[in-house]
Design a protein around this motif. Structure first.
Motif: not given
Length: 252
Positions: A6-9, A29-41, A44-55
């Motif tokens: 399962t992935g965090n979506i 996909f949920q989670g990102c190690p970048m903190r781009c100053l212009y990020c518009h999402n 999606t940063w928090n890797a523990k957020g989102g919904s668990r889904m299978t492929a």
């Protein structure tokens, strides 16, 4: 029978038209190690957020509108899909079994040579990569994203070695990535890559600002105006001229 991963979506988009060729099913996909100053999402940063889904669950959503995707496919974006490399690979492998075109939108920031075998498995199931070059200068990259530039360059070389078609993406931000020398350096980075099939120079916009307000996060580029499309076109011309000039010199 092996249990499906399962992935965090974060979310999905049924009719994406800007993240790869044709009409596409876009998976954020949920989670990102970048903190781009212009990020518009930023949601999606928090890797523990989102919904668990299978492929399989994601591919079933694709099947609901399959007829619209005849000239498109699936795009994995985020966030940063490569944070969930194993799940992403399973998703793409299962998509290829169904004859679905696979596209990865990534910064390449989590690429590591020590995991080359795992990345090569993903490459075998990947038809196209949209590679986001955030900044052409190492220090500029650190200032803009909070991360080192080196993994991105190593990932670009790994994609070239694997002969995977790549479209380069670059956002032009006033005062951050719009200087001529920065654009020329981007051209110098791209010029040697033999697998680059396209270049998208995108104008900075402020549409993500409302998300920061909703999340009660200070907007990093407060006061920076959106870039006019004409200026993005001018920036693209500089990058292309640099690429062509270098390639001509190499042919002599």
């Amino acid at each position: 029978m092996r249990e499906s991963k399962t992935g965090n979506i974060h979310s999905t988009e049924s009719f994406g038209t800007v993240d790869g060729p044709g009409v596409r099913f876009v998976i954020f996909f949920q989670g990102c190690p970048m903190r781009c100053l212009y990020c518009h999402n930023p949601d999606t940063w928090n890797a523990k957020g989102g919904s668990r889904m299978t492929a399989d669950e994601l591919l079933e959503l694709y099947e609901h509108n399959k007829t619209f995707y005849r000239n498109g496919g699936i795009t994995a974006t985020g966030g940063e899909p490569l944070l969930q490399l194993s799940f992403l690979t399973e998703l793409f492998e299962k998509a290829k079994e169904r004859g679905i075109h696979t596209c990865l939108d990534t910064s390449g920031i989590v690429y590591r040579k020590e995991r080359q075998e795992a990345f090569e498995r993903l490459f075998q199931a990947t038809d196209l990569v949209l590679l986001d070059f955030k900044h052409s200068d190492p220090q500029g990259h650190r200032d803009l994203t909070g991360q080192e530039q080196a993994p991105v360059l190593e990932f670009a070389k790994a994609l070239e070695d694997a002969k995977i078609p790549v479209i380069i993406r670059h956002v032009v931000v006033p005062g951050l990535t719009d200087k001529r020398e920065e654009l020329e350096q981007l051209g110098r980075i791209i010029a040697p890559l033999r697998n680059v099939k396209g270049l998208e120079i995108l104008p900075y916009h402020t549409m993500g600002k409302t998300k920061y307000e909703a999340l009660q996060i200070p907007y990093p580029l407060e006061g920076v105006e959106a870039l006019e499309k004409e200026k993005a076109s001018e920036a693209k011309k500089i990058v292309l001229e640099t690429i062509l000039e270098l390639r001509k010199k190499k042919m002599k």
